[in-house]
Scaffold this active site. Structure first.
Site, PDB file in Angstrom:
ATOM      1  N   GLY A  17      23.039-112.071  50.364  1.00 53.66           N
ATOM      2  CA  GLY A  17      24.208-112.691  51.009  1.00 53.66           C
ATOM      3  C   GLY A  17      25.407-112.692  50.080  1.00 53.66           C
ATOM      4  NE  ARG A  78      19.640-111.154  52.850  1.00 52.26           N
ATOM      5  CZ  ARG A  78      20.590-111.910  53.413  1.00 52.26           C
ATOM      6  NH1 ARG A  78      21.086-111.569  54.577  1.00 52.26           N
ATOM      7  NH2 ARG A  78      21.019-112.998  52.806  1.00 52.26           N
ATOM      8  CG  ASP A 109      15.257-116.555  42.922  1.00 56.26           C
ATOM      9  OD1 ASP A 109      15.749-116.363  41.789  1.00 56.26           O
ATOM     10  OD2 ASP A 109      14.765-117.634  43.281  1.00 56.26           O
ATOM     11  CB  THR A 131      22.858-117.362  46.235  1.00 51.11           C
ATOM     12  OG1 THR A 131      22.525-118.088  47.423  1.00 51.11           O
ATOM     13  CG2 THR A 131      22.223-118.071  45.053  1.00 51.11           C
ATOM     14  CG  ASP A 133      21.425-120.237  49.959  1.00 51.39           C
ATOM     15  OD1 ASP A 133      22.333-120.603  50.717  1.00 51.39           O
ATOM     16  OD2 ASP A 133      20.691-119.253  50.190  1.00 51.39           O
ATOM     17  CG  ASP A 135      18.283-120.357  46.646  1.00 48.74           C
ATOM     18  OD1 ASP A 135      19.153-119.702  46.032  1.00 48.74           O
ATOM     19  OD2 ASP A 135      17.671-119.899  47.635  1.00 48.74           O
ATOM     20  NE  ARG A 177      17.791-117.106  51.846  1.00 51.26           N
ATOM     21  CZ  ARG A 177      17.838-115.783  51.993  1.00 51.26           C
ATOM     22  NH1 ARG A 177      16.767-115.158  52.436  1.00 51.26           N
ATOM     23  NH2 ARG A 177      18.903-115.099  51.690  1.00 51.26           N
TER      24      ARG A 177
HETATM   25  P1  ADP Z   1      18.976-112.722  47.569  1.00 49.44           P
HETATM   26  O1  ADP Z   1      19.190-111.743  46.481  1.00 49.44           O
HETATM   27  O2  ADP Z   1      20.226-113.469  47.941  1.00 49.44           O
HETATM   28  O3  ADP Z   1      17.790-113.613  47.322  1.00 49.44           O
HETATM   29  P2  ADP Z   1      17.375-111.211  49.478  1.00 49.44           P
HETATM   30  O4  ADP Z   1      16.156-112.034  49.272  1.00 49.44           O
HETATM   31  O5  ADP Z   1      17.740-110.825  50.857  1.00 49.44           O
HETATM   32  O6  ADP Z   1      18.697-111.898  48.908  1.00 49.44           O
HETATM   33  O7  ADP Z   1      17.201-109.896  48.572  1.00 49.44           O
HETATM   34  C1  ADP Z   1      18.202-108.918  48.524  1.00 49.44           C
HETATM   35  C2  ADP Z   1      17.570-107.543  48.410  1.00 49.44           C
HETATM   36  O8  ADP Z   1      16.848-107.462  47.178  1.00 49.44           O
HETATM   37  C3  ADP Z   1      16.550-107.211  49.483  1.00 49.44           C
HETATM   38  O9  ADP Z   1      17.127-106.741  50.670  1.00 49.44           O
HETATM   39  C4  ADP Z   1      15.756-106.103  48.797  1.00 49.44           C
HETATM   40  O10 ADP Z   1      16.440-104.871  48.860  1.00 49.44           O
HETATM   41  C5  ADP Z   1      15.749-106.573  47.345  1.00 49.44           C
HETATM   42  N1  ADP Z   1      14.480-107.266  47.077  1.00 49.44           N
HETATM   43  C6  ADP Z   1      14.132-108.506  47.448  1.00 49.44           C
HETATM   44  N2  ADP Z   1      12.874-108.804  47.050  1.00 49.44           N
HETATM   45  C7  ADP Z   1      12.426-107.704  46.408  1.00 49.44           C
HETATM   46  C8  ADP Z   1      11.204-107.360  45.760  1.00 49.44           C
HETATM   47  N3  ADP Z   1      10.180-108.223  45.698  1.00 49.44           N
HETATM   48  N4  ADP Z   1      11.092-106.141  45.199  1.00 49.44           N
HETATM   49  C9  ADP Z   1      12.117-105.269  45.250  1.00 49.44           C
HETATM   50  N5  ADP Z   1      13.300-105.533  45.846  1.00 49.44           N
HETATM   51  C10 ADP Z   1      13.456-106.724  46.415  1.00 49.44           C
HETATM   52  O1  F6P Z   2      21.584-116.910  51.086  1.00 52.01           O
HETATM   53  C1  F6P Z   2      22.840-117.194  51.638  1.00 52.01           C
HETATM   54  C2  F6P Z   2      22.706-117.476  53.109  1.00 52.01           C
HETATM   55  O2  F6P Z   2      23.995-117.732  53.635  1.00 52.01           O
HETATM   56  C3  F6P Z   2      21.761-118.600  53.483  1.00 52.01           C
HETATM   57  O3  F6P Z   2      22.324-119.873  53.315  1.00 52.01           O
HETATM   58  C4  F6P Z   2      21.412-118.265  54.906  1.00 52.01           C
HETATM   59  O4  F6P Z   2      20.141-118.744  55.238  1.00 52.01           O
HETATM   60  C5  F6P Z   2      21.413-116.754  54.906  1.00 52.01           C
HETATM   61  O5  F6P Z   2      22.186-116.338  53.782  1.00 52.01           O
HETATM   62  C6  F6P Z   2      22.000-116.165  56.165  1.00 52.01           C
HETATM   63  O6  F6P Z   2      21.880-114.793  56.100  1.00 52.01           O
HETATM   64  P1  F6P Z   2      22.598-113.795  57.135  1.00 52.01           P
HETATM   65  O7  F6P Z   2      24.041-113.725  56.754  1.00 52.01           O
HETATM   66  O8  F6P Z   2      21.895-112.506  56.923  1.00 52.01           O
HETATM   67  O9  F6P Z   2      22.426-114.379  58.483  1.00 52.01           O
END
Ligand code: ADP
Ligand code: F6P
Length: 336
Positions: A17, A78, A109, A131, A133, A135, A177
């Site tokens: 995000g 993503r 994360d 982020t 969040d 978190d 989230r």
């Molecule tokens: P954030 O980075 O905000 O936590 P996401 O959890 O959506 O957001 O992760 C962002 C991107 O990072 C995912 O779409 C994916 O491409 C990559 N990613 C997430 N988890 C993994 C993982 N366990 N191994 C490799 N790439 C990952």
């Molecule tokens: O991680 C940031 C965030 O805005 C969260 O607070 C929320 O749950 C999520 O992303 C929403 O994701 P999307 O924009 O893909 O709907």
């Protein structure tokens, strides 16, 4: 460039995000890199753009006029493919093909889990926490939280005006989230009567209903409930509360407006510092690290260590929030 400096080209991407302040971090990576004699490449649309080779050389001018802008000029995404071993191997190959020896990943994360894979495949990688969040366990600050929480706070103030005028109950759902930081901070900053956090809520709706009825008897004109996205179902909750209390109840889901807008001063300054620090770590030959902010200092952690940490809502802050939302002069005066 220092004589013993090995790295010559770095890349930067934003992932997951978007968050206000990401542009300040990108700008810092680009300009800190260039000022140290590095070539800097912008990778568009997160890991998706890496796999699709959406990569562009960055000049100092490319990041002009961006520090005050919300969102991310590199776009974000993503990427399911990058979760696979094949995707990660290809990502590392693309880095090598473009001469990218060091990579700064700005995200949460999930993005760091991806960064760790690239580090294991030989690409020097540094994570910067981005982020709204808040978190990420290893850091007390994440890029975007400050702007988002201020945006939510201002929006909730506005809902409160109309809620008071109509003597209604309002349930306002904030993002986060599975984490309740945005909700908790708004709970305190907006003086909400009830705050529902995924980490704490016991799903005892009757307790909330009793609280609303009691406050109304005492003359309170509104009842603000901040509900975290991780609990959700605000519309249904509003219907149940209205039926049980007889008090008109409305749900407002703040949604993506919380993720946009011009970053606050704090987000610009912290994001700039963290972006510069990520480049300094790469220049020092570091890899598989995450930048953080703890106890008043910018620090860095091993990504494995960072991802294994657990983050908890502060019990003290939560208790303060609850204690300030109740009225203690029930038997003396009517509340306004
Ligand atoms: P954030 O980075 O905000 O936590 P996401 O959890 O959506 O957001 O992760 C962002 C991107 O990072 C995912 O779409 C994916 O491409 C990559 N990613 C997430 N988890 C993994 C993982 N366990 N191994 C490799 N790439 C990952
Ligand atoms: O991680 C940031 C965030 O805005 C969260 O607070 C929320 O749950 C999520 O992303 C929403 O994701 P999307 O924009 O893909 O709907």
């Amino acid at each position: 460039m220092a004589e013993n400096q090995k790295i010559q080209t770095i890349g930067v991407l934003t992932s997951g995000g978007d968050a206000p302040g990401m542009n300040a971090a990108i700008r810092a990576v680009v300009r800190r890199g260039l000022s140290n004699g590095l070539k800097v490449k912008g990778i568009y649309k997160g890991y998706n753009g890496l796999l699709n080779e959406e990569i562009k050389d960055m000049s100092a001018r490319d990041v002009s006029d961006t520090i005050q802008r919300g969102g991310t000029v590199l776009y974000t995404a993503r990427c399911a493919e990058f979760r696979t071993e094949e995707g990660q191997r290809r990502g590392a190959e693309v880095c090598r093909k473009h001469g990218i020896e060091g990579l700064v990943v700005i995200g949460g994360d999930g993005s760091f889990a991806g960064a760790r894979k690239l580090a294991n495949l030989g690409i020097n990688t540094i994570g910067v926490p981005g982020t709204i969040d808040l978190d990420i366990a290893c850091t007390e600050y994440t890029i975007g939280f400050d702007t988002a929480v201020n945006t939510a706070m201002e929006a909730i103030d506005k809902v409160r005006d109309t809620s008071t005028s109509h003597e209604r109950c309002s349930i306002i759902e904030v993002m986060g989230r599975n984490a309740g930081y945005l909700a908790l901070w708004c709970g305190i900053a907006n003086g909400a009567e009830d705050v529902l956090l995924p980490e704490k809520y016991d799903y005892d709706e009757q307790k909330i209903i009793n609280n609303i009825i009691e406050n109304r008897k005492l003359g309170k004109k509104h009842h603000i409930i901040i509900n975290a996205e991780g609990i959700g179902h605000s519309e249904a909750m509003a219907k149940r509360i209205e039926a049980a209390t007889g008090i008109e109840t409305r749900a407002t889901i703040l949604g993506h407006m919380q993720r946009g807008g011009s970053p606050t001063c704090k987000d610009r300054v912290y994001a700039s510092t963290m972006g510069a620090m990520a480049v300094d770590l790469l220049l020092a030959g570091k890899t598989c690290r995450v930048v953080g902010y703890r106890h008043g200092e910018y620090v860095d952690f091993d990504i494995n260590e960072a991802l294994s940490m657990e983050k908890r809502i502060s019990e003290y802050q939560y208790e303060v929030c609850s204690s300030l939302s109740h009225n203690y002069d029930k038997h003396e005066t009517k509340i306004q």
